[in-house]
Design an enzyme around this catalytic site. Structure first.
Site, PDB file in Angstrom:
ATOM      1  CG  ASP A  22      27.697  36.766  40.753  1.00 51.20           C
ATOM      2  OD1 ASP A  22      27.147  36.115  41.752  1.00 51.20           O
ATOM      3  OD2 ASP A  22      28.869  36.386  40.325  1.00 51.20           O
TER       4      ASP A  22
ATOM      5  CG  HIS B 182      35.223  32.561  46.204  1.00 44.74           C
ATOM      6  ND1 HIS B 182      35.945  31.865  45.215  1.00 44.74           N
ATOM      7  CD2 HIS B 182      34.818  33.690  45.482  1.00 44.74           C
ATOM      8  CE1 HIS B 182      36.246  32.607  43.872  1.00 44.74           C
ATOM      9  NE2 HIS B 182      35.497  33.766  44.129  1.00 44.74           N
TER      10      HIS B 182
ATOM     11  CD  GLU C 237      33.495  32.741  40.221  1.00 46.74           C
ATOM     12  OE1 GLU C 237      32.791  33.381  40.549  1.00 46.74           O
ATOM     13  OE2 GLU C 237      35.039  33.296  40.432  1.00 46.74           O
TER      14      GLU C 237
ATOM     15  CD  GLU D  27      28.297  32.886  41.775  1.00 45.44           C
ATOM     16  OE1 GLU D  27      27.279  33.368  41.853  1.00 45.44           O
ATOM     17  OE2 GLU D  27      29.337  33.423  41.257  1.00 45.44           O
TER      18      GLU D  27
ATOM     19  CE1 TYR E 278      41.891  43.007  39.014  1.00 45.97           C
ATOM     20  CE2 TYR E 278      39.767  43.441  40.391  1.00 45.97           C
ATOM     21  CZ  TYR E 278      41.022  43.266  40.388  1.00 45.97           C
ATOM     22  OH  TYR E 278      41.861  43.140  41.543  1.00 45.97           O
TER      23      TYR E 278
END
Lengths: 433, 433
Positions: free
Chosen positions: B133, B140, B205, B207, B250
Site C-alpha cells: 500500500d 490525504h 479509506e 483507494e 504504528y
C-alpha cells in the site's frame, strides 16, 4: 497449551545407521528437519536431513513406509501441505522417520532413498503466502533505540504490543543465493536532497524464522493456549537491511525498500517436535514491567515458551577466503532475548482476526544480547557506523562490502540431550548492477 | 513508455448486442473488465463483464473464439496467467472480445456463454502474492499530517520517495464480504495502560488498486519507460483502518493490526487498455517542489500517466436502509490527486531489485481532494473524530458503526468517449466476535 512432549525420538542414546549422522552434525537422528530439495537433475521434492544425507520423503511415502495420512503431503513440491497436517499426524511422521533411520533392519529398504546432501540443491521449504517481521529482541530494540533516544530507548508500546510489520514474501531466498547490493535513495544528514546509488550501509540482521503450520479463518483469532499447534517449525533468517535507505524512507510507514530487496533463510525446518527438549521458562520480566495483557498470557507458555537456542553470526571477506582464514565470529546471541514468545507473536498477529496460512513466515526480529559480543547487526556492533570492527585479515568494517559472506548458525542445547543445529544460513554480497 | 493506444474498441459509437449493455452501466462494450466468477453452483472461472452479464472466457476459449495464445490463461481459476501475458496478447484478446460482443453475427454463437451477473458469485480476480500500500494521495497525506503537525504536514521525504509499505495479502476479500469489527489494543491519551476490545474508531479509506501484470526478476529493476507494460489494470480498494489501534501500534514500524484484518477490493479488473482514452498529463508540481529523481522521471509518463477517474464514497446505515433512504455520498475525489503516477509507483517498488509478480496488488493510498467534500476517510471528514457528520437518517457519525455499509464507486470520463465504471466495492461492518 500443549507443547510437543519429549519422547523416544529425543533419546540421547538413539543412533542412526546413516554414515556420518552421529558425529558433529546439525542433523543427528534427534533433529529430523524437513526441507525441499532437488537431487542432481531431479525435480524438487520433500526430504528430511540426516547427517550429511537427505531422505527422499516422496519415495518413502510411495513405498508405503510412512503413515497413510501424511503421504499426500509428501508428494508436493512444497511443505505447505505437510505444515497444515494436524499435530498428531506431524508427530506420527516424526516417530516413523526416527524408526526408519535408526533401526538397522530398515537400512536395506531405506538406504536407496538417501541422497548425499552435497549433491542436492535446496529450495525454499514452502510457498510463502505472507511474511511478517517482528521486533521482539528486546536488546536489539534497546540498542537501536539508544542510537536515536539515549535516555528512552524503548517506545511506550513495546512492553504491551509485540511490534511487527509486513515484509515482502517474493524476495525471500534460501541459503546460498547471492545478494545483489541494492540501489536506492539516501540522504546524508547535511545534504538538502537525496542521492540515488548503491547502498553504502548494507547490514545483516540475525533472526529466527517461525513457520506457520495450520492456519486460522479470517475473523477467527487464535487463543494463546492453542498457538503452539499453529507453529510448524523454525529456521534462521537474515533480514538484510540497507540502513541508509531505511533512515530516509521509514517515516511514517516503516521500512520498505531498505528490506525488501532480499531476505535469506536456512532451508531446513526445525520442527516444534524436535525442539521439545530445549524448551525453557520464559525469562521473567524485569521489575516494573507490565504483565502481558490477558490475551497474551498463558501459564504454560510462560513455563515453556522459550528456547535454549544459541545463535551465531560469522563474516568471511573475499580477502579472508583468499588468505585461507576461517570465517570470523562477529556475534552470538540467545533466543531467550525474545521479549515475546513465538506463541505470543502468533496470537497477537491473529488477535484482530487476521488469517494466517500454512507456510506463512514470521521473523522474530534481530536477537541481540545486551553485551557487545551479542549484538545481532553491524548497526549495533559499530554504533551506527561510527566505530569500525577489525577482521582477522586486518580489514575494517562499518558495514558489509561486496564479496562479504555472512553465515548465521544456531544450535539447541539441553543437559542430557544431543545438541541439534539449524543448518547454515549463508549468502554473499555481490556488486550492485 | 508505450501506453495502450485508443483504437476501435474505444469508439463511442460501438454498441453491444447484449441486452442492457448500452445504458447506464459501468460495463459498456468499451470497458470489458476481467474477473473470476462462479455461475450458480459452478466452479470459479475467468469472465468479462458486459452490461449486467458475464461472458465465460473459459467457454469462449474452448469454442475456439479467442486468440490461441491466450486460451491456456482462460482455463485458470485465477487471472494470474492472463495478467502475465505480453501486452500484445492482452490487446489482441480485448479486440477479439470487442468484436464478439458487438458484431450481431456473433450473437448466436456467444449468447449461450453469457450468465446474468446477479446469478453469479464474484471472487478475487487473482491469487495475490504480495500486497503493497502506498501513500501517494498528497491531499490525504497533507490532511493526516495536519492532525499531527499543523505547520509542517508533509515529511521531508514525501516529494522524493513514493512512500509505501507492505500490507497483508491473505485478508484481501472481494466486494460483498462482511467485515468483522476487529478487536485489539488501544490506549486513550490520558490512560496509563492500553485496553483490549473492539475498535471504536473504525474507518474506511478510498483507494485505487493497481494489478501487476508481467513481473520482474529479483535484482532487476523496472525502467520507468517500461513500467506501463507491468500494469495489468486497476480496481477500487477499501483499506479498512482501526484508527485507535493504529495510533498505539504504528511507531516505529508502521501500521499492522490496524489494517490487516480485512481489505476489500472491487472484483473487476479495469484494464490499462480500457483506460487509454482517459489518460491525462500528470498534474504539474507546485512551484518549489523538486523534480522527480531521474529514475522516476519520464516525459511520456508526465504527458499521460494520470487518469480522469472520479471516485466516490457512499455510506448506508442500518437505519437508513430500514427507512428506505438511498446511500449517502460522503465524499468524492480525483485520481489526479496522486502525487506519483502508477508507473512511478511500480518503478520505485522495483528500484532496489525487489521482484514483482503477476497478480501482486498495489494500493495508491487514500485519494482525497483538498476540500472537505473530497476527503477520502472519516479520519479527515471528522477531523480525527472531533466533528461528527450527520446522515440523512439524522444519525451522527465520527467513525463507522456496526451495520454501516460503505460503497466505493469510480468512473473514467473523457470528452467524446463513453464513460466506464469500476463496479461497486462494497462491504458491511458486522459486530466484533
Amino acid at each position: 497449551m500443549s507443547f510437543p512432549k519429549i519422547d523416544e525420538t529425543h533419546d540421547a542414546a538413539l543412533k542412526s545407521w546413516v554414515p556420518g549422522a552421529d558425529g558433529h552434525t546439525d542433523f543427528p537422528i534427534q533433529n529430523l528437519p524437513y526441507g525441499i530439495f532437488s537431487p542432481s537433475g531431479g525435480a524438487p521434492r520433500a526430504g528430511v536431513a540426516i547427517g550429511n544425507h537427505i531422505l527422499d520423503l516422496h519415495q518413502a511415502g510411495a513405498a508405503g513406509l510412512l503413515p497413510c495420512d501424511v503421504v499426500p503431503a509428501t508428494r508436493q513440491p512444497t511443505l505447505n501441505a505437510l505444515f497444515s497436517l494436524p499435530a498428531a499426524s506431524r508427530l506420527a511422521l516424526r516417530r516413523t522417520l526416527s524408526r526408519l533411520l535408526s533401526e538397522e533392519r530398515m537400512r536395506a529398504l531405506v538406504e536407496p532413498m538417501l541422497f548425499p546432501a552435497d549433491m542436492c540443491l535446496l529450495h525454499l521449504p514452502a510457498a510463502i503466502g505472507d511474511y511478517t517481521d517482528f521486533y521482539v529482541g528486546i536488546h536489539h530494540a534497546t540498542n537501536i533505540g539508544k542510537l536515536f533516544r539515549p535516555d528512552n530507548p524503548l517506545l511506550p508500546n513495546y512492553k504491551y504490543v509485540p511490534i511487527g510489520y509486513h515484509g515482502r514474501a517474493s524476495s525471500i531466498r534460501p541459503s546460498g543465493m547471492p545478494v545483489v547490493r541494492p540501489r536506492g535513495q539516501r540522504k546524508l544528514p547535511d545534504a538538502d536532497v537525496p542521492v540515488v546509488g548503491p547502498s553504502t550501509r548494507l547490514d545483516y540482521e540475525l533472526e529466527l524464522g517461525i513457520w506457520i503450520g495450520t492456519g486460522n479463518m479470517l475473523g477467527a483469532p487464535i487463543d494463546i493456549a492453542d498457538a503452539t499447534d499453529h507453529i510448524a517449525g523454525f529456521c534462521l533468517l537474515n533480514d538484510w537491511s540497507a540502513r541508509d535507505f531505511q533512515a530516509w524512507e521509514y517515516v511514517p510507514l516503516g521500512p520498505f525498500l531498505a528490506k525488501n530487496f532480499h531476505s535469506t533463510i536456512s532451508p531446513w525446518v526445525i520442527t516444534s517436535e524436535a525442539l521439545a527438549p530445549y524448551r525453557l521458562p520464559q525469562p521473567g520480566r524485569p521489575d516494573g514491567d507490565p504483565q502481558p495483557l490477558p490475551y497474551l498470557l498463558d501459564t504454560a507458555d510462560q513455563a515453556g515458551g522459550a528456547f535454549a537456542v544459541t545463535l551465531k553470526v560469522f563474516l568471511s571477506s573475499a580477502k579472508m577466503r583468499e588468505a585461507g582464514l576461517a570465517p570470523h565470529q562477529l556475534s552470538h546471541g540467545q533466543a531467550t532475548s525474545m521479549y515475546w514468545t513465538a506463541q505470543q507473536i502468533v496470537t497477537h498477529h491473529a488477535s484482530n482476526g487476521c488469517n494466517l496460512n500454512p507456510g506463512d513466515l514470521l521473523g522474530t526480529g534481530t536477537l541481540s544480547s545486551p553485551d557487545p559480543e551479542g549484538f545481532g547487526s553491524l548497526m549495533e556492533l559499530t554504533q551506527g557506523g561510527r566505530n569500525a570492527i577489525t577482521l582477522p585479515s586486518g580489514e575494517e568494517r562499518l558495514f558489509l562490502e561486496d564479496g562479504d559472506e555472512v553465515i548465521l548458525r544456531a544450535s539447541a542445547v539441553a543437559e542430557g540431550h544431543v545438541a541439534i543445529g539449524f543448518g547454515d544460513c549463508v549468502a554473499r554480497i555481490v556488486p550492485a548492477r
